[in-house]
Scaffold this active site. Structure first.
Site, short mmCIF file in Angstrom:
data_model
loop_
_atom_site.label_atom_id
_atom_site.label_comp_id
_atom_site.label_asym_id
_atom_site.label_seq_id
_atom_site.Cartn_x
_atom_site.Cartn_y
_atom_site.Cartn_z
N ASP A 1 -15.83 33.98 -21.63
CA ASP A 1 -15.87 35.05 -20.64
C ASP A 1 -17.28 35.48 -20.26
O ASP A 1 -17.47 36.14 -19.25
CB ASP A 1 -15.09 36.27 -21.14
N ILE B 1 0.85 -1.20 0.00
CA ILE B 1 0.00 0.00 0.00
C ILE B 1 0.88 1.24 0.00
O ILE B 1 1.59 1.48 0.98
CB ILE B 1 -0.93 0.03 1.23
N GLU C 1 1.13 4.32 1.06
CA GLU C 1 0.40 5.25 1.93
C GLU C 1 0.69 6.71 1.59
O GLU C 1 -0.14 7.59 1.78
CB GLU C 1 0.78 5.00 3.40
N ASP D 1 -12.67 31.30 -27.83
CA ASP D 1 -13.32 32.53 -28.28
C ASP D 1 -12.34 33.32 -29.15
O ASP D 1 -11.13 33.20 -28.99
CB ASP D 1 -13.69 33.40 -27.08
#
Length: 902
Positions: free
Chosen positions: A634, A284, A286, A328
């Site tokens: 925006d 594991i 951790e 945009d």
């Protein structure tokens, strides 16, 4: 009344009739009845989840289950400190997730705040002020400059009305409004006889009949779409979730194997249990969640330094996975500063250099610089543009970079300033005596000024309108008749500039007697002398061009989405050198079904005249193609698409609160180049995460394999549980965090984009992890077996313990990259890693040589010979791994960017 009614196609009287209203307004009884029928004029938010539920939801993750299991194991074996550390890590992770999730709710809250608090309405013939939430369909609303429009309305009375609709259309230029009935299928931006909730009146006044309120309004439709958008898990979240499941399976299998082997070897059940616990702890990682959180948080700081502010931690990684950027046009790919690019007068073209509102540039004819003071025709054109004008530069020096007023007028003022004609000085010599203000019906503006003992009127407006009013034209510095041939030359010049996506303004004058004190249209019609034309455009950002070139190199498609017309959009796309592809309009998109749009999206580079909710369909279409989509925006109109995109990017300077709250990233400088910088940093961060993951998994698996081999051959564990916890939680984490701070290599944008199906863990990384883990286990296992025969068990375990630690120190240098050797990266390039290794060395020596700590860690002091064996064998692992990478360079890169089978 139907939500699909196209009100802009109906004359005002028909609308009044359809809504059972009148110009004097509704009665109070009618208002109350309609409030009951249609509801209040409010945007409805989504039902909010309890904060407690949101917090508890953060624990629903396989990796969290693993950490809980690890904490439980530590409690069982009496290691309460380690258990507490893991639980604290869990709580920190949950808190971060809770904050991110509650922030997402603010997007809707910001949208709800957009409704105007008050509205002026005409009811029963009286003008009164009411709460905007009480406005109903059929109400007559009154608007003037500075007002926020309370509801969608058809204009029935208008005087020079201009409205800022940028939050709906994305275009910053104020829109001229009128009362004329329109026809055909029109986008929101083209409905010039309507006003919409949340937009702002910038000029003039008007009265309108309310046709839609609340969630039925255009902004309400956006709010509805925003409520329906459910954010999908990011690639990193999916990878971590999958990883947690794999770790559970591996841990369970390893524990079962060790238990079986232990009993076969005749070990005591308690010893078998302790070995199984050690195996679980070793498998594991951790420190992985805490390390990843630190790496992402530091990545946020790196990105902020490049003007990309991350609002959600996981967006750091997602930015590096982007394959399509929907951007945009105005303000992101362009400067959002109208700039005069060309002048035309008397058949001559004059190029104007310089960009934006900074008044620095030159006038050039055929590449040769000219002075306006030496050319009366050019000087006159610039003078007309500056004086027949209501805009002002924001400062009086030549370092100013902004304008007050209409952007088109501002461009003319800046052009004159570039030639040395500052508006303030011109007004001292030619004060304004009278004016005819611009009206959309007139399509021109005129001002009166003193001139050489007489008066002179300066006029600017639409070319076709001024041509109608002109009888002469300026040629070679003299006024000559405007013949059909010369008229055609003017029209051809207008057409040339229009094809280059320029907005064309005509400039004219007329000499008037000294006794004239007021301007009238009759004194202008047919008497104007056309002085010239000015062509202006919002120029592309130079840095955006470079950024788009880098995107091509990085395998990222850039798609332009704009509310502007197709001609302008295509022209800007050519100037930016966008990838080749079709350009379609919102009307064409509307005619496509979702399947057809998804098919066509791969061949489209420009979406023009796009309506608000079209952007959401565009994002979904690209996602259906399997793309990882970044969307910039925006305005309020962008919020649903920003939220639906894999990474929504809002503008920090011009963006609305709604856009920012719906986004994952905010650009501090509204610059497309910062989007690309964010992608580069995101790729570098993802590489760091993979490096950390490889290091932690390989070291954990190496410990596990060493345990299995030792128990299988000798029936003894080479490391105790506390030693394994020390390696995992202290030595491993101390090294893993600075490993995650490895500087960028610099070639991140030269690599292909990572396919959406490729996770954090890929085949090559798995091969490398297993291979290195096996290599790491060998010196631990072999030295332990050797020492167990000639030394005490405690000394043998100390040698194995030191070997596992030192081999990690060598492997961490390999973990810095899966492509480049330490010689290319540089040994001391990551100074934090060097400092961490020095710190880890000191800690390791302390637990071995400080007497009162030895019993706790089950260690014994070892001599120079044993240390020599430890270092040489560990270095051997590093050498073998480096040789394999050199001989088989593609082995550990299998499936790194694309799945092996797509």
């Amino acid at each position: 009344m139907s939500e699909t009614t196209k009100w802009y196609q109906l004359p005002p009287e028909r609308v009044l009739e359809a809504l059972a209203s009148r110009r004097s307004g509704l009665t109070e009884q009618e208002v109350q009845e309609r409030l009951s029928r249609y509801g209040t004029n409010e945007l409805k938010g989504r039902k909010k989840t309890s904060p407690v539920v949101v917090f508890l939801r953060q624990f629903l993750s396989p990796l969290v289950y693993v950490l809980v299991a690890a904490s439980s194991v530590n409690v069982v074996i009496g290691k309460y400190t380690d258990a507490v550390v893991i639980l604290i890590t869990l709580l920190i992770m949950a808190a971060i997730g809770f904050i991110q999730e509650t922030r997402a709710e603010k997007a809707m809250d910001a949208l709800l705040r957009l409704a105007a608090p008050k509205a002026r309405v005409r009811r029963s013939g009286q003008v009164i002020s009411v709460d905007a939430r009480e406005v109903v369909p059929g109400d007559i609303i009154l608007l003037e400059a500075g007002d926020r429009v309370p509801a969608d309305a058809l204009i029935v009375e208008s005087s020079n009305l201009k409205v800022n609709e940028s939050l709906l259309t994305g275009e910053s230029m104020p829109v001229d409004k009128h009362t004329d009935t329109l026809s055909g299928e029109l986008a929101v931006a083209d409905r010039k006889n309507m006003v919409f909730m949340g937009t702002t009146v910038t000029y003039g006044r008007a009265a309108g009949i309310v046709v839609s309120t609340g969630m039925s309004s255009e902004i309400g439709r956006i709010a509805g779409a925003l409520r329906e958008v459910k954010p999908e898990p990011t690639p990193l979240q999916r990878s971590i979730s999958n990883l947690g499941r794999y770790i559970i399976i591996i841990t369970g299998a390893a524990c079962a194997l060790l238990v079986a082997v232990g009993f076969l070897r005749g070990l005591d059940w308690l010893e078998v249990f302790l070995i199984a616990v050690a195996a679980a702890v070793s498998a594991i990682p951790e420190g992985l969640p805490a390390t990843m959180t630190v790496v992402l948080a530091v990545g946020m700081r790196f990105m902020a330094q490049r003007h990309a502010i991350i609002r959600q931690l996981v967006a750091v990684e997602t930015s590096g996975s982007v394959t399509v950027i929907c951007s945009d046009k105005t303000g992101t790919l362009t400067l959002n500063q109208m700039t005069v690019k060309r002048l035309w007068t008397g058949g001559r073209w004059i190029d104007v250099t310089g960009e934006g509102y900074l008044p620095q540039g030159e006038l050039r004819v055929d590449g040769r610089t000219v002075k306006a003071s030496d050319d009366e025709a050019v000087a006159l054109v610039l003078r007309i543009g500056a004086l027949c004008n209501d805009a002002l530069l924001t400062a009086g020096d030549r370092e100013c970079c902004g304008i007050m007023g209409d952007p088109t007028e501002g461009a003319l003022v800046v052009a004159a300033a570039k030639a040395g004609f500052e508006k303030e000085r011109l007004e001292l010599h030619y004060p304004r005596l009278d004016e005819i203000p611009f009206q959309s019906e007139r399509r021109y503006m005129a001002t009166l000024h003193p001139r050489d003992g007489g008066k002179q009127a300066y006029v600017k407006g639409a070319p076709e309108r001024l041509l109608e009013m002109s009888g002469s034209i300026l040629y070679d510095g003299a006024s000559v008749p405007l013949t059909a041939e010369r008229r055609q030359a003017v029209l051809e010049a207008v057409d040339i500039m229009a094809r280059e996506a320029m907005r064309v303004i005509a400039l004219a004058y007329v000499d008037l007697p000294a006794e004239v004190e007021e301007l009238h249209e009759d004194s202008l019609k047919g008497k104007l002398v056309l002085a010239g034309l000015a062509g202006m455009a919002d120029p592309p950002r130079e840095e955006a061009k470079t950024a788009i070139r880098l995107c091509k190199q990085a395998g990222i498609r850039v798609v332009m989405i704009t509310g502007d017309n197709r001609i302008t959009a295509e022209s800007v796309a050519r100037q930016l050198d966008l990838p080749p592809g079709r350009a379609i309009t919102g009307q064409e998109l509307q005619a496509m079904g979702d399947d057809e749009l998804a098919t066509e999206a791969a061949r489209i580079s420009v979406f023009a005249r796009i309506e608000p909710l079209h952007k959401l369909r565009i994002v979904k279409a690209f996602k259906r193609l399997g793309e990882v989509v970044a969307m910039t925006g925006d305005g309020v109109n962008d919020a649903p698409a920003l939220k639906a995109a894999d990474i929504g990017i809002a503008m920090g300077l011009t963006g609305t609160d709604v856009a920012k709250e719906a986004s994952n990233m905010v650009l501090a400088d509204d610059n497309f180049a910062s989007v690309v910088a964010g992608v580069e940093e995101g790729r570098a961060i993802f590489n760091r995460l993979r490096n950390v993951l490889f290091f932690l998994l390989s070291t954990g698996l190496g410990s596990l394999l060493a345990l299995i081999f030792a128990v299988l051959t000798s029936g003894k564990a080479p490391l105790t549980p506390i030693q394994i916890i020390w390696v995992n939680l202290v030595t491993g984490t101390i090294i893993a965090i600075p490993l995650g701070l490895e500087p960028k290599i610099g070639d991140e944008l030269s690599k292909p984009p990572r396919h959406p199906k490729v996770n954090l863990v890929f085949p090559g990384l798995l091969i490398r992890t297993v291979f290195v883990a096996f290599l790491m286990s060998m010196p631990v296992f072999l030295l332990f077996n050797w020492a167990d025969d000639v030394l005490s068990l405690t000394e043998a375990r100390t040698i194995a313990f030191c070997t596992m630690v030192v081999v990690q120190w060598f492997i961490v240098f390999s973990a810095r990259s899966d492509e480049y050797s330490i010689f290319k990266l540089g040994l001391f390039r990551n100074r934090w890693l060097i400092l961490a290794l020095l710190g880890a060395l000191v800690l390791q020596l302390i637990v071995i040589y400080v007497p009162f700590l030895r019993p706790a860690f089950h260690t014994a002091p070892i001599g120079w010979f044993e240390w020599g064996l430890v270092v040489v064998s560990s270095f051997g692992v590093f050498v073998v791994e480096a040789l394999v990478r050199a001989v088989f360079p593609g082995l550990f890169l299998l499936g790194k960017w694309r799945p092996l089978r797509d």
